[in-house]
Design an enzyme around this catalytic site. Structure first.
Site: not given
Ligand code: PEP
Ligand code: MG
Length: 582
Positions: A191, A435, A459, A506
């Site tokens: 993140h 995910e 994820d 995404c």
């Molecule tokens: C993901 O896991 O691909 C996602 C878009 O969520 P995050 O990156 O916020 O965990």
């Molecule tokens: Mg995620």
């Protein structure tokens, strides 16, 4: 000049003086003192040394009394080390002869010796190096005392070098002064890395241990494209970076021409591009670059920016700002995905001592355990949904029961708002992130119970391949191109098609142009990408036909290891859009 390799996570180049954050986040100032201040500077060092010595003596006595003499001896060794006349003389020389500040001189000398010990490659000496770092920290604490500088209080441009930056520290970086950053730890879709992209700060993570060799005085280049950190660059290197900066500007002017053009393949099939955002202000970048909406709003950053839980009103205002920027396009608001490393300090105790927070109480699981928090957010989203095409998305759904529970809470909140005669949109669409491998495998069943899917590859890769997305030691195993991941995505797309549900990707995968032909070939017609990559993704789409995309997918399916798939895709992109491949 020293070149270090890490993982490139946010493009661009930053050049500036290093601001070094130790593990205790002390900034080691690059500071020289005036000639007439040298005596008082030396006195300051001696006072700090005295304070450190008596602190260590205190520990020594306590350890000896409680645990026995042999434990007290550990501190006695520290005390002797810090009082070593040779060491003190070296520091004194830097202060007196080179006008170094006490902090700067202490840091330089202790780090130099620590490095020598580390380089001996012996475990015993590595431990002694740790002792020296510990002493450095101790001295700095006494020297800096109340003058500890926070990242939030910068007054001049710097390049931040840190062991680690938490997502909330990153979220709070002041873009006015922070030009870019590099960290010793971290992985491609951690993140912290995602936030670097959101802040549009060049960043490199997972560099490995390198801070001990830096004193905070150097000029540093962070190359967020190549994943390199260059300390003390020579003139030639600086020159060539300045030149490529110019080229980058030209390329970005060329890409900007694509903003008003439709996102469709060469044969006219629309591929909708939406933005992924973490902060409301990012909508402006998305609008400028021609996104059609927001496909993922990571709302947890409202929580990470402050220590207080945001009220319903604060959340409503943030959501409203985003919807107003896209009055016609969809705005997918994801409910809180706190957990694992994304935690505000005030909630830290939830994960403290949890051996494996990524598999623990995070995300939807956490909100289902904290209904007041969850309901406040749902109220704010439902109210903001009167302003445009707002959709709710639940993160990290792993079982049908969990999804049903979340929908039930949503139903309760709708009833409350109704009873209270508050304006809201009762017809809001409800979707989920796919995910977790269980959700990808059961996509057919999930598709019956949601209005849309969004595939979170970040994820999905982590959980499918059992690779921590933030750990550089296993970064070589973390790949969007792994055949297992491709099969999972295809399974989800097929389930969505069967039930006539929209599906997008995404995760970071869709922001990387090399995967665009593959995803389009699989049947994806919606992509939600980082604001920085909107135009590149659009270019990849516009240089492709659906037939070509299907052919590329067919060939990729025959390859059985991630590296081969990746190389093949890079080669194909080079043929289709040469300027998108370095
Ligand atoms: C993901 O896991 O691909 C996602 C878009 O969520 P995050 O990156 O916020 O965990
Ligand atoms: Mg995620």
């Amino acid at each position: 000049m020293e070149v270090r390799r890490g993982i490139a996570v946010a493009p661009g180049v930053a050049i500036g003086p290093a601001l070094l954050l130790g593990s205790e986040d002390y900034r080691i100032p690059q500071r020289f003192v005036r000639a007439d201040a040298i005596e008082s500077e030396w006195a300051r060092f001696q006072a700090a040394l005295q304070a450190a010595v008596s602190e260590i003596s205190g520990h020594e006595e306590l350890a000896a009394a409680r645990l026995g003499q042999q434990y007290g001896a550990i501190f006695a060794a520290h005390r002797q080390l810090v009082q070593d006349p040779k060491l003190i003389k070296e520091i004194e020389d830097l202060v007196r002869q080179k006008s170094h500040s006490a902090e700067f001189a202490s840091s330089r000398v202790l780090r130099k010796h620590a490095k020598t010990l580390q380089d001996l490659g012996d475990r015993y000496f590595a431990e002694r190096a740790h002792d020296l770092f510990d002493l450095e920290k101790r001295l700095l604490r006494h020297l800096l005392g109340e003058r500890r500088e926070e990242l939030a209080q910068l007054t001049s441009p710097v390049v931040v070098l840190a062991h680690n930056l938490t997502p909330s520290e990153t979220a709070n970086l002041d873009k006015k002064f922070v030009l870019g950053f590099a960290t010793e730890v971290g992985g491609k879709s951690s993140h912290t890395a995602i936030l670097a992209g959101a802040l549009e700060l060049p960043a490199v993570v997972g560099v490995g241990s390198f801070l001990s060799e830096i004193s905070g005085a150097e000029t540093v280049i962070i190359d967020g494209d190549q994943g390199t950190v260059i300390v003390d660059p020579d003139e030639e290197t600086l020159g060539s970076y300045r030149e490529s900066e110019q080229k980058r500007k030209t390329a970005s002017v060329r890409l900007n021409l694509l903003s008003p053009l439709p996102s469709e393949t060469k044969d006219g099939v629309p591929i909708h591009i939406y933005g992924n955002i973490e902060f409301p202000h990012e909508v402006e970048h998305c609008v400028e670059r021609g996104a059609e909406g927001i496909g993922l709003y990571r709302t947890e950053f409202l929580y990470l920016e402050t220590d207080q839980e945001p009220t319903e009103e604060v959340q409503y205002e943030a959501y409203a700002r985003v919807v107003k920027a896209f009055p016609h396009g969809p705005v997918v608001i994801r409910t809180l995905d706190l957990g694992a490393e994304k935690f505000p300090t005030s909630m830290q105790e939830i994960i403290d001592g949890t051996p494996n927070p990524t598999l623990g109480l995070r995300s939807l699981r956490l909100t289902l355990h904290n209904l007041p928090l969850f309901k406040t957010q749902l109220r704010a989203i439902l109210r903001a949904a009167t302003l445009g095409d707002v959709r709710i998305m639940f993160p990290l759904v792993s079982t049908l029961l969990e999804l049903r529970q979340a929908k039930m809470i949503l139903g309760d909140v709708i009833e409350d708002l109704d009873d209270q005669k508050v304006m809201f949109n009762p017809k809001i669409q409800v979707g989920m992130m796919v995910e977790v491998p269980s959700a990808a495998i059961m996509a057919d069943e999930f598709a019956r119970e949601v209005d849309f899917f969004s595939i979170g590859t970040n994820d999905l890769i982590q959980y499918t391949l059992a690779v921590d997305r933030a750990n550089p030691a296993v970064a070589n195993l973390y790949s969007s191109a792994d055949p297992s991941i491709l099969r999972m995505i295809e399974n989800v797309v097929r389930a969505a098609e069967k039930h006539n549900r929209p599906v997008s990707v995404c995760g970071q995968m869709s922001s990387d142009p090399i995967y665009i032909p593959l995803l389009v070939g699989m049947g994806l017609r919606e992509l939600s990408v980082t604001p920085q990559s909107i135009l590149e993704v659009k270019q990849a789409v516009r240089n492709l036909t659906v037939v070509q995309a299907r052919e590329i997918l067919a060939r990729a399916r025959t390859l059985d290891v991630a590296r081969d798939v990746e190389n093949y895709l890079r080669g194909e992109l080079k043929k289709l859009s040469p300027d998108l491949v370095e």
